[in-house]
Write an enzyme that holds these catalytic residues in place. Structure first.
Site, mmCIF file in Angstrom:
data_model
loop_
_atom_site.group_PDB
_atom_site.id
_atom_site.type_symbol
_atom_site.label_atom_id
_atom_site.label_comp_id
_atom_site.label_asym_id
_atom_site.label_seq_id
_atom_site.Cartn_x
_atom_site.Cartn_y
_atom_site.Cartn_z
ATOM 1 N N ASP A 1 35.266 33.652 10.409
ATOM 2 C CA ASP A 1 35.776 34.616 9.428
ATOM 3 C C ASP A 1 37.084 35.251 9.889
ATOM 4 O O ASP A 1 37.112 36.393 10.338
ATOM 5 C CB ASP A 1 34.735 35.690 9.119
ATOM 6 C CG ASP A 1 35.076 36.440 7.830
ATOM 7 O OD1 ASP A 1 36.171 36.218 7.287
ATOM 8 O OD2 ASP A 1 34.249 37.243 7.370
ATOM 9 N N SER B 1 33.161 37.583 -2.716
ATOM 10 C CA SER B 1 33.866 37.794 -3.969
ATOM 11 C C SER B 1 34.751 36.614 -4.339
ATOM 12 O O SER B 1 34.982 36.349 -5.516
ATOM 13 C CB SER B 1 34.731 39.058 -3.867
ATOM 14 O OG SER B 1 33.928 40.181 -3.599
ATOM 15 N N SER C 1 32.890 23.202 10.801
ATOM 16 C CA SER C 1 31.720 22.863 11.612
ATOM 17 C C SER C 1 30.540 23.729 11.196
ATOM 18 O O SER C 1 30.696 24.877 10.796
ATOM 19 C CB SER C 1 32.029 23.050 13.100
ATOM 20 O OG SER C 1 32.555 24.332 13.364
ATOM 21 N N LEU C 2 29.367 23.156 11.295
ATOM 22 C CA LEU C 2 28.140 23.831 10.880
ATOM 23 C C LEU C 2 27.428 24.393 12.101
ATOM 24 O O LEU C 2 27.051 23.656 13.004
ATOM 25 C CB LEU C 2 27.233 22.847 10.147
ATOM 26 C CG LEU C 2 25.862 23.353 9.699
ATOM 27 C CD1 LEU C 2 26.012 24.486 8.692
ATOM 28 C CD2 LEU C 2 25.049 22.209 9.104
ATOM 29 N N ASP D 1 38.036 41.934 12.765
ATOM 30 C CA ASP D 1 36.739 42.172 12.105
ATOM 31 C C ASP D 1 35.615 41.546 12.917
ATOM 32 O O ASP D 1 34.703 40.936 12.357
ATOM 33 C CB ASP D 1 36.746 41.622 10.683
ATOM 34 C CG ASP D 1 35.571 42.144 9.844
ATOM 35 O OD1 ASP D 1 35.005 43.196 10.222
ATOM 36 O OD2 ASP D 1 35.229 41.510 8.836
#
Length: 592
Positions: free
Chosen positions: A241, A109, A178-179, A223
């Site tokens: 996250d 969102s 970082s990926l 979470d």
């Protein structure tokens, strides 16, 4: 891939140096958030993350201060921003133009995550773009700072996504991360069905070691779920996250006293964070979500790796909560006794009785595992499904059934960081906030019937028309305007539908009358802007960070579309994807 800062970067231009700050500039101040508007913001601000300073900064005079500075004890090593007054050279100020953006990895969102390559170093990152307008509108400033602060605190441990740079422009905030190329842990659970116990032991050990480090530094995730556990190039876990996190003793987080037991009753005004299938029973009972809540979620993740599904699965969130509060789950009989014992000692209703991290380390399930620095040097086992000897390829998964277990974004609406983009399965309880739907026109009944095959249940057409459209990728919208007049002849007429659900669809009908959606314009994506084209009352432009669309309605004014598109961009998303509503929680509690 080594994501380290180049210490030999050239000095920034004079204009950029005027915006350089000794610390990061992305924080918000609740008391002055109303001052954060596009007129008062500088064109670009940036800082690399300092080695020992906080991420927040004192903005220059042209910028409203948007947060007091939390002091963070640790940060990404080898990346520092000298104080301009010290006479030291200043690293380049990062801007959007310093990166080449690639595919969208996830959308929420308030944010979008994209792959990006830094032009000067060719290093690859994941960049999270957060929309300032939505953050301020929804009063989510605190969660931006919490995520940033948590990432900085945890940056020295290999089990977490790292934050390398932060910068902003007039509209967006940018986190350069970082990926993790191999996507989400959930992808592999879905693809294999179930992990064998060797694989489950290894990944559970990495996760619990990360939890131990996280809790030791005063961060509670709140979470944890397989979608928020990513896998890097070496197939090792990276927790991501942190928009839902609580940071103890933080100026942005809660100042509640946290205990492992987390048994203090809370006021009903306390906001819920988490995902329905992984939420702890104390949260459903309006008690503090303490460190033991992360232990509960870890138990759910371990169960899911071994069983192939979460322990608490039901047709809707009310029944899911009932299962949690009554501890109603079944361990598959083919799971070993030692693994079953650990699960039972993690999924305990009273947080005081759950295992602590130290007790988890000592459990027989982890016999042979040393919880020290050598753990992260162990080669990961080849992934094998439960009870089978076949080996899963370590290529990036194509998980078409991704998110079948549902997903709830954090208070930021932040998507998972670096997972491959896939379509989520429909929720059994998916509904919209009816009070925010666009109005439907009574004279469009025939159109609603004609296009019913591509509309969702209860979805109606708010506006339909044949528009001339031209799209371009990788070009800034301002630059694109220069080309619109010359490219007009290349625009193609297309039928577009704007629905009361806020979907902006390019649709088509073939010779046999079959209806298809050719493209959905992502008007809810972060950074989306819709505006009129100057000197053309029929034209408007929709811009996102990676693509722009130029529209013209030859039969009507652009203002009619732009007004509806602006309203549609803020329509509430479905909350049926296993998000938790206070109504369902109150019913669940009353039924216990």
């Amino acid at each position: 891939m080594r994501n380290t800062h180049n210490p030999n970067e050239t000095e920034a231009s004079e204009d950029a140096e005027n915006d350089t700050q000794s610390e990061s500039d992305l924080s918000f101040d609740h008391g002055s958030s109303e001052k954060l508007n596009r007129a008062s913001l500088p064109k670009t601000q940036n800082s690399a993350i300092p080695q020992s300073n906080a991420l927040n900064t004192t903005p220059n005079e042209s910028t409203s201060q948007i947060d007091s500075s939390p002091k963070i004890p640790s940060a990404v090593p080898h990346i520092s921003t000298p104080n301009p007054s010290s006479g030291a050279s200043t690293p380049n100020i990062k801007r959007v133009s310093d990166f080449k953006f690639g595919e969208i990895l996830g959308e929420g969102s308030y944010s979008t995550v994209l792959t990006a390559t830094e032009n000067s170093t060719k290093r690859e990152y994941a960049i999270k773009v957060l929309d300032k307008r939505h953050i301020i509108k929804e009063k989510k400033e605190k969660y931006v700072n919490i995520e940033k602060e948590a990432l900085c605190i945890l940056s020295k441990h290999p089990g977490f996504i790292k934050l390398f740079y932060t910068f902003q422009d007039a509209h967006n905030l940018y986190f350069v991360l970082s990926l993790a190329r191999n996507g989400e842990l959930l992808d592999y659970i879905n693809k294999l069905g179930r992990f064998n116990e060797i694989c489950a032991q290894y990944y559970a050990a990495l996760i619990v070691d990360s939890i131990d480090y996280m809790h030791g530094r005063g961060v509670i995730h709140r979470d944890l779920k397989p979608e928020n556990i990513l896998l890097d190039d070496n197939m090792r876990t990276k927790i991501t996250d942190f928009g839902s996190a609580k940071i103890l003793n933080s100026s942005h987080g809660s100042h509640e006293e946290d205990t492992h037991h987390a048994d203090k009753p809370q006021a009903h005004s306390r906001s819920f964070v988490g995902t329905a299938r992984y939420v702890s029973p104390e949260v459903l009972s309006d008690k503090i979500a303490g460190t033991a809540s992360d232990i509960w979620a870890f138990g759910c993740i371990l169960f899911q790796m071994l069983a192939g599904k979460p322990p608490f699965v039901a047709g809707n969130e009310y029944l899911t909560f009932q299962s949690i509060l009554h501890l109603s789950y079944e361990i598959p009989p083919d799971i070993s006794d030692v693994a079953s014992d650990l699960i039972k000692k993690l999924l305990v209703l009273d947080p005081k009785d759950r295992l602590t991290v130290d007790e988890i380390h000592q459990h027989p399930f982890f016999n042979g595992i040393k919880f020290d620095n050598t753990l992260w040097e162990l080669p990961p086992p080849r992934l094998k499904p439960f009870g089978h000897t076949s080996v899963l390829s370590l290529s990036v998964p194509n998980a078409s059934n991704k998110h079948e277990n549902g997903d709830l974004t954090s208070p930021l609406g932040v998507p998972s960081m670096v997972s491959a983009s896939t379509n989520a399965a429909p929720s059994p309880v998916g509904t919209f906030n009816r009070g925010t739907l666009l109005p439907c026109q009574s004279n469009l009944e025939e159109e609603n019937k004609e296009w019913s095959s591509i509309l969702q249940d209860d979805e109606k057409i708010s506006k339909i028309g044949t528009l001339n459209v031209y799209s371009m990728s990788g070009i800034n919208g301002n630059d694109a305007f220069r080309f619109f007049s010359s490219l007009f002849r290349k625009r193609k007429p297309r039928t577009f539908i704007l629905t009361n659900f806020g979907r902006y669809l390019c649709v088509a009908s073939d010779g046999e009358g079959r209806k298809t959606v050719k493209e959905e314009i992502p008007i809810k994506s972060v950074g989306m802007r819709c505006r009129m084209v100057k000197n053309n009352e029929h034209g408007w432009v929709v811009e996102t960070p990676t693509k722009s669309w130029s529209f013209e309605d030859p039969n009507g004014p652009a203002s009619a579309w732009v007004e509806l598109l602006d309203k549609a961009s803020s329509i509430s998303l479905p909350f049926g994807n296993h998000s938790v509503t206070s109504f369902s929680r109150s019913i669940a509690r009353s039924a216990v």
